[in-house]
Scaffold this motif. Structure first.
Motif, PDB file in Angstrom:
ATOM      1  N   ARG A   1       9.588   3.413   1.873  1.00  0.00           N
ATOM      2  CA  ARG A   1       8.516   2.738   2.643  1.00  0.00           C
ATOM      3  C   ARG A   1       7.369   2.622   1.348  1.00  0.00           C
ATOM      4  O   ARG A   1       6.759   3.656   0.929  1.00  0.00           O
ATOM      5  CB  ARG A   1       7.910   3.577   3.727  1.00  0.00           C
ATOM      6  N   ILE A   2       7.060   1.311   1.242  1.00  0.00           N
ATOM      7  CA  ILE A   2       6.370   0.956   0.177  1.00  0.00           C
ATOM      8  C   ILE A   2       5.003   0.602   0.740  1.00  0.00           C
ATOM      9  O   ILE A   2       4.794  -0.182   1.755  1.00  0.00           O
ATOM     10  CB  ILE A   2       6.805  -0.226  -0.900  1.00  0.00           C
ATOM     11  N   VAL A   3       3.767   1.408   0.294  1.00  0.00           N
ATOM     12  CA  VAL A   3       2.399   0.734   0.904  1.00  0.00           C
ATOM     13  C   VAL A   3       1.796   0.430  -0.241  1.00  0.00           C
ATOM     14  O   VAL A   3       1.235   0.876  -1.128  1.00  0.00           O
ATOM     15  CB  VAL A   3       1.779   2.153   1.321  1.00  0.00           C
ATOM     16  N   PRO A   4       1.792  -0.976  -0.440  1.00  0.00           N
ATOM     17  CA  PRO A   4       1.004  -1.609  -1.541  1.00  0.00           C
ATOM     18  C   PRO A   4      -0.567  -1.637  -1.553  1.00  0.00           C
ATOM     19  O   PRO A   4      -1.210  -1.719  -0.107  1.00  0.00           O
ATOM     20  CB  PRO A   4       1.551  -3.349  -1.858  1.00  0.00           C
ATOM     21  N   TYR A   5      -1.315  -1.665  -2.475  1.00  0.00           N
ATOM     22  CA  TYR A   5      -2.801  -1.887  -2.460  1.00  0.00           C
ATOM     23  C   TYR A   5      -3.188  -2.453  -3.695  1.00  0.00           C
ATOM     24  O   TYR A   5      -2.516  -2.780  -4.626  1.00  0.00           O
ATOM     25  CB  TYR A   5      -3.303  -0.302  -2.430  1.00  0.00           C
ATOM     26  N   GLY A   6      -4.377  -3.049  -3.535  1.00  0.00           N
ATOM     27  CA  GLY A   6      -4.927  -4.066  -4.653  1.00  0.00           C
ATOM     28  C   GLY A   6      -6.189  -3.364  -4.788  1.00  0.00           C
ATOM     29  O   GLY A   6      -6.500  -2.149  -4.557  1.00  0.00           O
ATOM     30  N   PRO A   7      -7.211  -3.871  -5.977  1.00  0.00           N
ATOM     31  CA  PRO A   7      -8.367  -3.377  -6.481  1.00  0.00           C
ATOM     32  C   PRO A   7      -9.199  -3.084  -5.363  1.00  0.00           C
ATOM     33  O   PRO A   7     -10.080  -2.181  -5.475  1.00  0.00           O
ATOM     34  CB  PRO A   7      -8.657  -4.445  -7.444  1.00  0.00           C
ATOM     35  N   ALA A   8      -9.372  -3.691  -4.257  1.00  0.00           N
ATOM     36  CA  ALA A   8     -10.255  -3.562  -3.249  1.00  0.00           C
ATOM     37  C   ALA A   8     -10.027  -2.275  -2.370  1.00  0.00           C
ATOM     38  O   ALA A   8     -10.990  -1.770  -1.396  1.00  0.00           O
ATOM     39  CB  ALA A   8     -10.375  -4.539  -2.224  1.00  0.00           C
ATOM     40  N   ALA A   9      -8.946  -1.537  -2.515  1.00  0.00           N
ATOM     41  CA  ALA A   9      -8.429  -0.459  -1.895  1.00  0.00           C
ATOM     42  C   ALA A   9      -8.049   0.570  -2.755  1.00  0.00           C
ATOM     43  O   ALA A   9      -7.449   0.214  -3.942  1.00  0.00           O
ATOM     44  CB  ALA A   9      -7.250  -0.592  -0.741  1.00  0.00           C
ATOM     45  N   ARG A  10      -7.932   2.051  -2.274  1.00  0.00           N
ATOM     46  CA  ARG A  10      -7.466   2.991  -3.115  1.00  0.00           C
ATOM     47  C   ARG A  10      -6.300   3.461  -2.807  1.00  0.00           C
ATOM     48  O   ARG A  10      -5.739   3.058  -1.730  1.00  0.00           O
ATOM     49  CB  ARG A  10      -8.439   4.201  -2.784  1.00  0.00           C
ATOM     50  N   PRO A  11      -5.277   3.762  -3.778  1.00  0.00           N
ATOM     51  CA  PRO A  11      -3.905   4.212  -3.587  1.00  0.00           C
ATOM     52  C   PRO A  11      -4.070   5.268  -2.592  1.00  0.00           C
ATOM     53  O   PRO A  11      -4.837   6.096  -2.397  1.00  0.00           O
ATOM     54  CB  PRO A  11      -3.255   4.634  -4.825  1.00  0.00           C
ATOM     55  N   GLU A  12      -2.939   5.339  -1.697  1.00  0.00           N
ATOM     56  CA  GLU A  12      -2.580   6.496  -0.701  1.00  0.00           C
ATOM     57  C   GLU A  12      -2.345   7.896  -1.394  1.00  0.00           C
ATOM     58  O   GLU A  12      -1.110   8.117  -0.889  1.00  0.00           O
ATOM     59  CB  GLU A  12      -1.789   5.959   0.368  1.00  0.00           C
ATOM     60  N   PHE A  13      -3.131   8.284  -2.346  1.00  0.00           N
ATOM     61  CA  PHE A  13      -2.752   9.546  -2.831  1.00  0.00           C
ATOM     62  C   PHE A  13      -2.292  10.717  -2.028  1.00  0.00           C
ATOM     63  O   PHE A  13      -1.240  11.385  -2.207  1.00  0.00           O
ATOM     64  CB  PHE A  13      -3.660   9.972  -3.931  1.00  0.00           C
ATOM     65  N   LEU A  14      -3.207  10.858  -0.980  1.00  0.00           N
ATOM     66  CA  LEU A  14      -2.774  11.759  -0.172  1.00  0.00           C
ATOM     67  C   LEU A  14      -1.924  11.720   0.949  1.00  0.00           C
ATOM     68  O   LEU A  14      -1.443  12.585   1.863  1.00  0.00           O
ATOM     69  CB  LEU A  14      -4.303  12.401   0.422  1.00  0.00           C
ATOM     70  N   ASN A  15      -1.707  10.362   1.267  1.00  0.00           N
ATOM     71  CA  ASN A  15      -0.809   9.868   2.409  1.00  0.00           C
ATOM     72  C   ASN A  15       0.585   9.409   1.799  1.00  0.00           C
ATOM     73  O   ASN A  15       1.389   8.664   2.674  1.00  0.00           O
ATOM     74  CB  ASN A  15      -1.510   9.095   3.382  1.00  0.00           C
ATOM     75  N   SER A  16       0.904   9.885   0.788  1.00  0.00           N
ATOM     76  CA  SER A  16       2.273   9.402   0.078  1.00  0.00           C
ATOM     77  C   SER A  16       2.842  10.465  -0.498  1.00  0.00           C
ATOM     78  O   SER A  16       2.289  11.464  -0.992  1.00  0.00           O
ATOM     79  CB  SER A  16       2.109   8.079  -0.497  1.00  0.00           C
ATOM     80  N   ASP A  17       4.155  10.148  -0.593  1.00  0.00           N
ATOM     81  CA  ASP A  17       5.003  11.233  -1.596  1.00  0.00           C
ATOM     82  C   ASP A  17       4.916  10.898  -3.058  1.00  0.00           C
ATOM     83  O   ASP A  17       4.631  12.010  -3.812  1.00  0.00           O
ATOM     84  CB  ASP A  17       6.546  11.302  -1.188  1.00  0.00           C
ATOM     85  N   VAL A  18       4.688   9.800  -3.509  1.00  0.00           N
ATOM     86  CA  VAL A  18       4.685   9.185  -4.902  1.00  0.00           C
ATOM     87  C   VAL A  18       3.496   8.159  -4.730  1.00  0.00           C
ATOM     88  O   VAL A  18       3.609   7.529  -3.971  1.00  0.00           O
ATOM     89  CB  VAL A  18       5.826   8.795  -5.409  1.00  0.00           C
ATOM     90  N   SER A  19       2.819   8.285  -6.013  1.00  0.00           N
ATOM     91  CA  SER A  19       1.966   6.988  -6.221  1.00  0.00           C
ATOM     92  C   SER A  19       2.031   6.483  -7.496  1.00  0.00           C
ATOM     93  O   SER A  19       2.350   6.986  -8.522  1.00  0.00           O
ATOM     94  CB  SER A  19       0.330   7.438  -6.084  1.00  0.00           C
ATOM     95  N   ILE A  20       1.824   5.144  -7.375  1.00  0.00           N
ATOM     96  CA  ILE A  20       2.164   4.337  -8.647  1.00  0.00           C
ATOM     97  C   ILE A  20       0.383   3.294  -8.828  1.00  0.00           C
ATOM     98  O   ILE A  20       0.380   2.622  -7.857  1.00  0.00           O
ATOM     99  CB  ILE A  20       3.314   3.427  -8.643  1.00  0.00           C
ATOM    100  N   SER A  21      -0.057   3.927  -9.625  1.00  0.00           N
ATOM    101  CA  SER A  21      -1.359   3.368  -9.646  1.00  0.00           C
ATOM    102  C   SER A  21      -1.588   2.799 -10.878  1.00  0.00           C
ATOM    103  O   SER A  21      -1.387   3.058 -11.857  1.00  0.00           O
ATOM    104  CB  SER A  21      -2.535   4.470  -9.414  1.00  0.00           C
TER     105      SER A  21
END
Length: 308
Positions: A125-145
């Motif tokens: 499950r991919i949760v994309p984010y842009g500059p207006a939002a923060r990556p889901e560091f604490l709600n994901s298994d892996v983050s690509i920031s």
């Protein structure tokens, strides 16, 4: 409290003994002695005020009230076992990835099928984010920031360095007879002229203190979206060549000038908390991404072993 439950050890001992009809077998299952199981059930009987078992010389039998209680207690424990199994199974097979939009659209979307074919038991499950939002560091298994550094103490890998240069459609370039210099870029509409990458690039190209403040301001929030605008001929975008590889190869975009700029501490990072270090799904995903980037010759972190 009138409705307070008896102690959990006593309830666990009763459930196992009622299901197995043996104090000895219940003790073996629970890692307790037969005497300890008998003691916990005795405490439970004293609290309830009635016996739960008939204790015969070689076997035990449930009393009528013991049978009545055991039906609900055994069902309750079975429901608990199923709940923990479902959560554990989902945790083992569902990988949640919080990803920068550019990496998600321009890299993962075109390659993820290969990871899934190699690992059909893992759902992504991919949760994309842009500059207006923060990556889901604490709600994901892996983050690509890209815009945020990994949290302190996390395992992390530097994936792709943030190099950038102007790109545009061939048709737009032809409107001014071709782009041959940095000065020619200034003759074109610019996509997101407020992006600090523009001034850094112009400075490297020899045009110092360029003023872009009077340009029409647009903010797409993602290289992937800015590249689409550039392909549509709406202006020149300041983009990372690696993430526009297919558009460049297919002639949808051109990189008219070979000058590449970069910022030392800017890159795409893959990160995960130390608790996920030994997770099979995280290790498989991490190793797959690093291997793919190594094949492409762009992996910023040229580590021989991925031991983080």
């Amino acid at each position: 409290m009138h409705n307070a439950l008896p102690s959990l050890p006593a309830i666990r001992a009763f459930e196992a003994a009622a299901r197995l009809l043996s104090f000895t077998k219940a003790g073996s299952e629970l890692g307790m002695t037969q005497a300890a199981v008998s003691y916990q059930i005795k405490l439970l009987e004293e609290k309830l005020g009635f016996p739960l078992f008939h204790r015969n010389a070689r076997r035990i039998e449930l009393t009528d009230k013991g049978k009545q209680l055991s039906l609900k207690v055994i069902d309750a424990f079975e429901a608990l076992r199923e709940a923990f199994y479902d959560v554990r199974n989902e945790n083992d097979t569902l990988l949640v990835v919080s990803s920068n939009t550019t990496f998600a659209l321009n890299w993962l979307a075109t390659r993820l099928v290969h990871f899934q074919l190699a690992n059909p038991d893992i759902a992504i499950r991919i949760v994309p984010y842009g500059p207006a939002a923060r990556p889901e560091f604490l709600n994901s298994d892996v983050s690509i920031s890209a815009c945020y550094a990994p949290p302190k103490g996390w395992c992390h890998h530097r994936l792709v360095d943030a190099t950038f240069t102007p790109m545009l459609s061939p048709e737009l370039a032809e409107t001014i007879g071709g782009v041959h210099s940095a000065e020619d870029i200034l003759r074109l509409p610019l996509i997101d002229p407020g992006d600090p990458w523009w001034k850094i690039w112009f400075d490297k190209a020899g045009i110092k203190d360029v003023d872009l403040s009077n340009r029409p301001a647009t903010r797409m929030g993602s290289q992937a979206l800015e590249a689409n605008r550039a392909i549509a001929g709406q202006g020149a975008g300041i983009l990372t060549p690696y993430f526009c590889k297919h558009a460049l190869e297919n002639g949808l975009l051109v990189q008219p000038i070979d000058i590449l700029a970069s910022i030392d501490d800017e890159a795409w990072y893959l990160s995960y908390p130390p608790a996920n270090k030994k997770s099979r799904k995280v290790r498989l995903f991490r190793d797959w991404i690093l291997t793919e980037l190594q094949k492409d010759g762009v992996l910023a972190e040229q580590a021989q072993k991925y031991n983080a």
